[in-house]
Motif scaffolding. Structure first.
Motif, PDB file in Angstrom:
ATOM      1  N   CYS A  96       0.850  -1.171   0.000  1.00  0.00           N
ATOM      2  CA  CYS A  96       0.000   0.000   0.000  1.00  0.00           C
ATOM      3  C   CYS A  96       0.899   1.239   0.000  1.00  0.00           C
ATOM      4  CB  CYS A  96      -0.994   0.014   1.153  1.00  0.00           C
ATOM      5  SG  CYS A  96      -0.374   0.522   2.734  1.00  0.00           S
ATOM      6  N   ALA A  97       0.349   2.315  -0.501  1.00  0.00           N
ATOM      7  CA  ALA A  97       1.122   3.544  -0.661  1.00  0.00           C
ATOM      8  C   ALA A  97       0.214   4.749  -0.491  1.00  0.00           C
ATOM      9  CB  ALA A  97       1.784   3.575  -2.038  1.00  0.00           C
ATOM     10  N   LEU A  98       0.810   5.867  -0.126  1.00  0.00           N
ATOM     11  CA  LEU A  98       0.070   7.106   0.078  1.00  0.00           C
ATOM     12  C   LEU A  98       0.639   8.184  -0.836  1.00  0.00           C
ATOM     13  CD1 LEU A  98      -1.104   8.658   3.396  1.00  0.00           C
ATOM     14  CD2 LEU A  98       0.146  10.082   1.763  1.00  0.00           C
ATOM     15  N   ARG A  99      -0.257   8.914  -1.454  1.00  0.00           N
ATOM     16  CA  ARG A  99       0.126  10.004  -2.334  1.00  0.00           C
ATOM     17  C   ARG A  99      -0.510  11.289  -1.828  1.00  0.00           C
ATOM     18  NH1 ARG A  99      -1.752  11.316  -8.535  1.00  0.00           N
ATOM     19  NH2 ARG A  99      -0.030  12.722  -9.038  1.00  0.00           N
ATOM     20  N   ARG A 100       0.279  12.353  -1.718  1.00  0.00           N
ATOM     21  CA  ARG A 100      -0.228  13.622  -1.206  1.00  0.00           C
ATOM     22  C   ARG A 100      -0.900  14.408  -2.326  1.00  0.00           C
ATOM     23  NH1 ARG A 100       5.198  15.762   1.388  1.00  0.00           N
ATOM     24  NH2 ARG A 100       5.941  14.789  -0.531  1.00  0.00           N
ATOM     25  N   SER A 101      -1.836  13.732  -2.959  1.00  0.00           N
ATOM     26  CA  SER A 101      -2.539  14.344  -4.083  1.00  0.00           C
ATOM     27  C   SER A 101      -3.692  13.426  -4.457  1.00  0.00           C
ATOM     28  CB  SER A 101      -1.569  14.538  -5.254  1.00  0.00           C
ATOM     29  OG  SER A 101      -2.209  15.192  -6.332  1.00  0.00           O
ATOM     30  N   VAL A 102      -4.174  13.565  -5.667  1.00  0.00           N
ATOM     31  CA  VAL A 102      -5.252  12.700  -6.137  1.00  0.00           C
ATOM     32  C   VAL A 102      -4.704  11.337  -6.493  1.00  0.00           C
ATOM     33  CG1 VAL A 102      -6.560  14.674  -6.995  1.00  0.00           C
ATOM     34  CG2 VAL A 102      -4.951  13.513  -8.514  1.00  0.00           C
ATOM     35  N   THR A 103      -5.605  10.412  -6.809  1.00  0.00           N
ATOM     36  CA  THR A 103      -5.166   9.064  -7.150  1.00  0.00           C
ATOM     37  C   THR A 103      -4.347   9.073  -8.432  1.00  0.00           C
ATOM     38  OG1 THR A 103      -7.181   8.629  -8.411  1.00  0.00           O
ATOM     39  CG2 THR A 103      -7.200   8.035  -6.083  1.00  0.00           C
ATOM     40  N   GLY A 104      -3.454   8.111  -8.534  1.00  0.00           N
ATOM     41  CA  GLY A 104      -2.642   7.981  -9.736  1.00  0.00           C
ATOM     42  C   GLY A 104      -2.207   6.554  -9.897  1.00  0.00           C
TER      43      GLY A 104
END
Length: 123
Positions: A96-104
């Motif tokens: 799992c990963a987290l992005r400081r923005s919208v999904t990509g």
């Protein structure tokens, strides 16, 4: 910093189901997305699914559409991946990963990663 801890992997027969969990802790952001990726031996890490934390919008890889479902529990800061109708080709380490923005869909778009959990589907 953000810590992501996956759980729920294991060995399952083809056609079976598993549910992965990813608990997030540490720093929070006003807008971010959580994603699941997987990497099989000798292959590149590939996108599986992602969810916008604020709006709950989702996106999936074509290979898992209709079989996998991503969801989140805001109160628990946890994202889930329900995997049904598993196939041997789903065998991989799931991250799992987290992005400081919208999904990509690209791994290099994500800022924080968990350690991964092994999913093995036997034929």
């Amino acid at each position: 910093q953000v810590q992501l801890v996956e759980s729920g992997g294991g060995l399952v027969q083809a056609g079976g189901s598993l549910r992965l969990s990813c608990a997030a802790s540490g720093r929070t952001f006003s807008s971010y997305a959580m994603g699941w990726f997987r990497q099989a031996p000798g292959k590149e890490r590939e996108f599986v699914a992602a969810i916008s934390w604020s709006f709950g919008s989702t996106r999936y890889a074509d290979s898992v559409k209709g079989r996998f479902t991503i969801s989140r529990d805001n109160a628990k800061n946890t994202v889930y991946l329900q995997m049904n109708s598993l196939k041997p080709e789903d065998t991989a380490v799931y991250y799992c990963a987290l992005r400081r923005s919208v999904t990509g869909p690209r791994p290099d778009e994500y800022d924080y990663w968990g350690q991964g959990t092994q999913v093995t589907v036997s034929s």
